[in-house]
Scaffold this active site. Structure first.
Site, PDB file in Angstrom:
ATOM      1  N   CYS A   2      74.605  63.849 -75.458  1.00  0.00           N
ATOM      2  CA  CYS A   2      73.715  64.933 -75.808  1.00  0.00           C
ATOM      3  C   CYS A   2      72.743  65.224 -74.673  1.00  0.00           C
ATOM      4  CB  CYS A   2      72.937  64.575 -77.066  1.00  0.00           C
ATOM      5  SG  CYS A   2      73.989  64.078 -78.447  1.00  0.00           S
ATOM      6  N   ARG A  27      77.553  67.724 -69.869  1.00  0.00           N
ATOM      7  CA  ARG A  27      77.565  66.494 -70.655  1.00  0.00           C
ATOM      8  C   ARG A  27      78.472  66.614 -71.877  1.00  0.00           C
ATOM      9  NH1 ARG A  27      72.855  63.532 -69.164  1.00  0.00           N
ATOM     10  NH2 ARG A  27      72.715  62.448 -71.146  1.00  0.00           N
ATOM     11  N   TRP A  74      76.485  66.495 -79.081  1.00  0.00           N
ATOM     12  CA  TRP A  74      77.871  66.043 -79.198  1.00  0.00           C
ATOM     13  C   TRP A  74      77.954  65.312 -80.525  1.00  0.00           C
ATOM     14  CZ3 TRP A  74      81.997  65.902 -75.430  1.00  0.00           C
ATOM     15  CH2 TRP A  74      83.106  65.160 -75.837  1.00  0.00           C
ATOM     16  N   ASN A  98      69.371  61.681 -78.410  1.00  0.00           N
ATOM     17  CA  ASN A  98      70.635  61.294 -77.789  1.00  0.00           C
ATOM     18  C   ASN A  98      70.843  59.817 -78.074  1.00  0.00           C
ATOM     19  OD1 ASN A  98      72.865  60.819 -76.206  1.00  0.00           O
ATOM     20  ND2 ASN A  98      71.783  60.972 -74.257  1.00  0.00           N
ATOM     21  N   GLY A  99      71.978  59.444 -78.649  1.00  0.00           N
ATOM     22  CA  GLY A  99      72.232  58.037 -78.920  1.00  0.00           C
ATOM     23  C   GLY A  99      72.705  57.833 -80.344  1.00  0.00           C
ATOM     24  N   GLU A 477      89.606  42.421 -62.246  1.00  0.00           N
ATOM     25  CA  GLU A 477      88.641  43.489 -61.977  1.00  0.00           C
ATOM     26  C   GLU A 477      87.441  42.957 -61.202  1.00  0.00           C
ATOM     27  OE1 GLU A 477      86.677  47.263 -62.066  1.00  0.00           O
ATOM     28  OE2 GLU A 477      88.740  46.541 -61.989  1.00  0.00           O
ATOM     29  N   LYS A 481      86.421  44.358 -57.527  1.00  0.00           N
ATOM     30  CA  LYS A 481      85.113  44.936 -57.205  1.00  0.00           C
ATOM     31  C   LYS A 481      84.489  44.241 -56.010  1.00  0.00           C
ATOM     32  CE  LYS A 481      84.839  48.278 -59.841  1.00  0.00           C
ATOM     33  NZ  LYS A 481      86.259  48.404 -59.527  1.00  0.00           N
ATOM     34  N   GLU A 484      86.319  45.282 -52.823  1.00  0.00           N
ATOM     35  CA  GLU A 484      86.129  46.689 -52.469  1.00  0.00           C
ATOM     36  C   GLU A 484      84.829  46.928 -51.720  1.00  0.00           C
ATOM     37  OE1 GLU A 484      88.063  49.734 -55.603  1.00  0.00           O
ATOM     38  OE2 GLU A 484      86.606  48.377 -56.487  1.00  0.00           O
ATOM     39  N   HIS A 500      99.057  25.949 -61.046  1.00  0.00           N
ATOM     40  CA  HIS A 500     100.328  26.371 -60.448  1.00  0.00           C
ATOM     41  C   HIS A 500     100.137  26.931 -59.042  1.00  0.00           C
ATOM     42  CE1 HIS A 500     102.581  25.726 -64.180  1.00  0.00           C
ATOM     43  NE2 HIS A 500     101.502  26.183 -64.795  1.00  0.00           N
ATOM     44  N   LYS A 600      87.721  58.050 -53.230  1.00  0.00           N
ATOM     45  CA  LYS A 600      87.525  58.099 -54.681  1.00  0.00           C
ATOM     46  C   LYS A 600      88.803  58.484 -55.403  1.00  0.00           C
ATOM     47  CE  LYS A 600      85.109  57.794 -58.416  1.00  0.00           C
ATOM     48  NZ  LYS A 600      84.793  56.440 -58.898  1.00  0.00           N
TER      49      LYS A 600
END
Length: 605
Positions: A2, A27, A74, A98-99, A477, A481, A484, A500, A600
């Protein structure tokens, strides 16, 4: 999600509110409205649909005032109708929000028992009634606002008018962003710098827990304890408003902190918060016997987490393939499978090629993307947007957690459709998913502790990440990160693979980061921790409160993330590994937002 704008002005406010709301259209929204004080009386104008519908209402029924609030909604609690559109008014109070107010049902029942009458299905109306009831006890507006905030649970940003207080706006932030704009005899409240751009370039970014009393004379800001505090006023160049970092040093840091709101936006698109049911559309999960996910990089890892959950909950086989390898091994494809392409940009060349290969084999196709006008989205039968908003940092953070949020919603929907869970279990799982934004925000609160760990990790040449179940994917992940953005060699492994081969790498100079919430895999993860420590390994153990109680002694550091259901543990544990990588990169002086050799969107094979 929102969009919020508030103006304590010296000029007519209606057109200015609408102008600002137009800047917040990115948004996403499905209704809009504004409210203002007209001769000491609260009035509002609302309309479902786009802002042009609100402009039609205002053309027929103008709103003449200089102080007001506006909102693009929203839909979460309740359909996108005029009755559910913001602002909501109760007695002396008008509020935009908002929330998600997590304890709204409990508060609503209490207020109804006290004689309050509600006119919408939203959680937001509870805030208006609660604040009005506090005012009725004789408290000042500021004290009543603080008393109201103390009773709310969840992640929220609020902006409030009170009748009789003609030149005052109250606002508060607990999770979703909110900023204060400083003008010449005017003050502004907005969801971000973009909303405030037409009026001022002098902006104060509120911190979590802050609340504000804004008047013509300025803004008084208070922290969560009620102490008045000073927050910096920043001058934001007009050309940078669209993509500025606020209080953050890098876009990546900002986007990590954006995740509670981003996941909330995503989740709201796929569940009905009134009924606690999923609203995933476009696929009959009973008509397919397999799911084929194709993706690259972080999106591939999000798909792996989704595989665990879909297979566990829905008993539906899922294959997750690296898109760049997929076509070249002549995969056995069947038309009764669903192909899902996962790509933040929707333009990843390898993913698009693999996706087209599936479509050519007659498979039904779905796209999980951020860019809904992208090539992958246009070529899919079904599009499931992740709704996380623009992601500027090359290393994906909020897009990753948004993708995982979609996968969780798909897992619940598939399980219900296939009869593997009943309605009661669906409601329980959806309720768990709705808790994720708050818990992610709590996990982000570990940042100071992670900064200290980062100073040590930055000295390493190699780092190992270990996990079991969904945490094994998250270990990948975490390693990705770190590689990267800090350029430190890192590898992620399923912890059961330690003996192993990878255990040969363990020594006193190699930090080993173990991701182990207290779940069905915990005891085995703890055993792996002991194996590492027996060989001199320096363990960073990331767990939850119960896991911290049962962790073997000897870890160099134990990081205690919030307790969470296994359904959402990958979401909650993401923030610590992202923040750790971020702060290691900062210590090393790396270019966090634009790491070397990376782009990106990878639009060539």
């Amino acid at each position: 999600m929102c969009g919020i704008i508030g103006i304590v002005g010296t000029q007519p406010v209606a057109d200015r509110l609408v102008e600002s709301l137009k800047r917040l259209e990115y948004r996403g929204y499905d209704s809009a409205g504004i409210a203002a004080q007209v001769d000491g009386v609260l009035e509002r104008r609302r309309a479902p649909g786009k802002l042009k519908e609100l402009e039609k209402v205002l053309a027929g029924h103008p709103l003449e005032a200089t102080t007001g609030i506006g909102h693009t909604r929203w839909a979460t609690h309740g359909a996108p109708t005029e009755a559910n559109a913001h602002p909501h008014i109760a007695g002396r109070v008008a509020v935009v929000h908002n929330g998600i107010i997590e304890n709204f049902a409990e508060l609503k029942a209490e207020l109804i028992a006290a004689g309050r009458v509600f006119s919408s299905q939203t959680d937001t109306e509870v805030v208006a009634h609660l604040l009005d009831s506090e005012l009725a006890t004789g408290l000042s507006p500021l004290d009543a606002f603080k008393a109201t905030l103390d009773r709310l649970s969840g992640a929220f940003a609020l902006c409030v008018l009170i009748s009789g207080e003609d030149e005052v706006i109250l606002a508060a932030r607990n999770g979703p962003p909110l900023a204060v704009g400083h003008g010449d005899g005017e003050m502004f409240i907005g969801s971000d710098g973009l909303a405030l751009g037409p009026f001022t370039n002098k902006i104060t970014y509120l911190e979590d827990g802050d609340y504000v009393l804004a008047t013509h004379d300025g803004a008084r800001i208070f922290d969560a304890t009620g102490q008045e505090v000073a927050r910096a006023v920043k001058t934001v160049p007009a050309s940078a408003v669209l993509m500025e970092k606020g209080n953050y040093r890098h876009f990546m840091e900002k986007e990590i902190h954006d995740q509670p709101e981003g996941c909330q936006r995503t989740i709201a698109a796929y569940v009905d918060t009134l009924t606690d049911q999923t609203t995933v559309q476009g696929v009959d999960f009973n008509a397919i016997d397999r799911i084929q996910i194709v993706a690259c990089g972080t999106s591939w890892i999000a798909g792996m987490i989704g595989r665990y959950l879909i297979e566990q909950l829905a008993d539906l086989p899922v294959d997750v393939e690296i898109a760049s390898e997929f076509r070249y091994r002549s995969p056995a494809l069947r038309p009764n499978a669903l192909a899902i392409a996962m790509s933040q940009s929707g333009e990843t060349a390898d993913t698009l090629a693999a996706f087209r290969h599936c479509i050519e084999a007659g498979m039904k196709s779905a796209a999980i993307v951020n860019a809904t006008e992208s090539t992958i989205a246009r070529e899919a039968d079904v599009v499931w947007p992740i709704h996380c908003g623009p992601e500027i940092g090359v290393a994906s953070t909020k897009a990753f957690t948004a993708q995982v949020s979609v996968m969780i919603a798909l897992a619940i929907a598939a399980a219900k459709a296939r009869g593997r869970i009943d309605e009661a279990e669906e409601k329980r799982l959806v309720h768990v998913l709705l808790e994720a934004p708050r818990l992610i925000a709590e996990a982000i609160g570990l940042e100071d502790a992670l900064k200290e760990i980062a100073a040590e990790i930055a000295k390493a040449k190699d780092v190992l990440y270990l996990g079991r179940g969904p945490m094994s994917a998250l270990a990948l992940e975490g390693a990705l990160k770190l590689k990267e953005i800090s350029y430190i060699h890192a590898e992620g492994y399923a912890a059961g693979e330690l003996k192993h081969g990878p255990i040969a790498l363990v020594d006193e100079a190699t930090p080993v980061i173990i991701l182990a919430p207290y779940d069905s895999w915990f005891e085995k993860s703890a055993s792996n921790m002991s194996e590492v420590m027996a060989r001199g390994g320096q363990v960073v153990f990331i767990t939850d409160p119960e896991g911290a109680k049962h962790a073997p002694a000897g870890a160099k550091v134990v990081v205690t993330a919030p307790a969470s259901d296994p359904l959402i543990s990958a979401l909650v544990m993401s923030a610590p590994i992202q923040l750790l990588a971020y702060h290691v990169a900062v210590v090393k002086g790396a270019d966090v937002d634009q790491p070397r050799n990376l782009a990106k969107s990878v639009t060539v094979e």
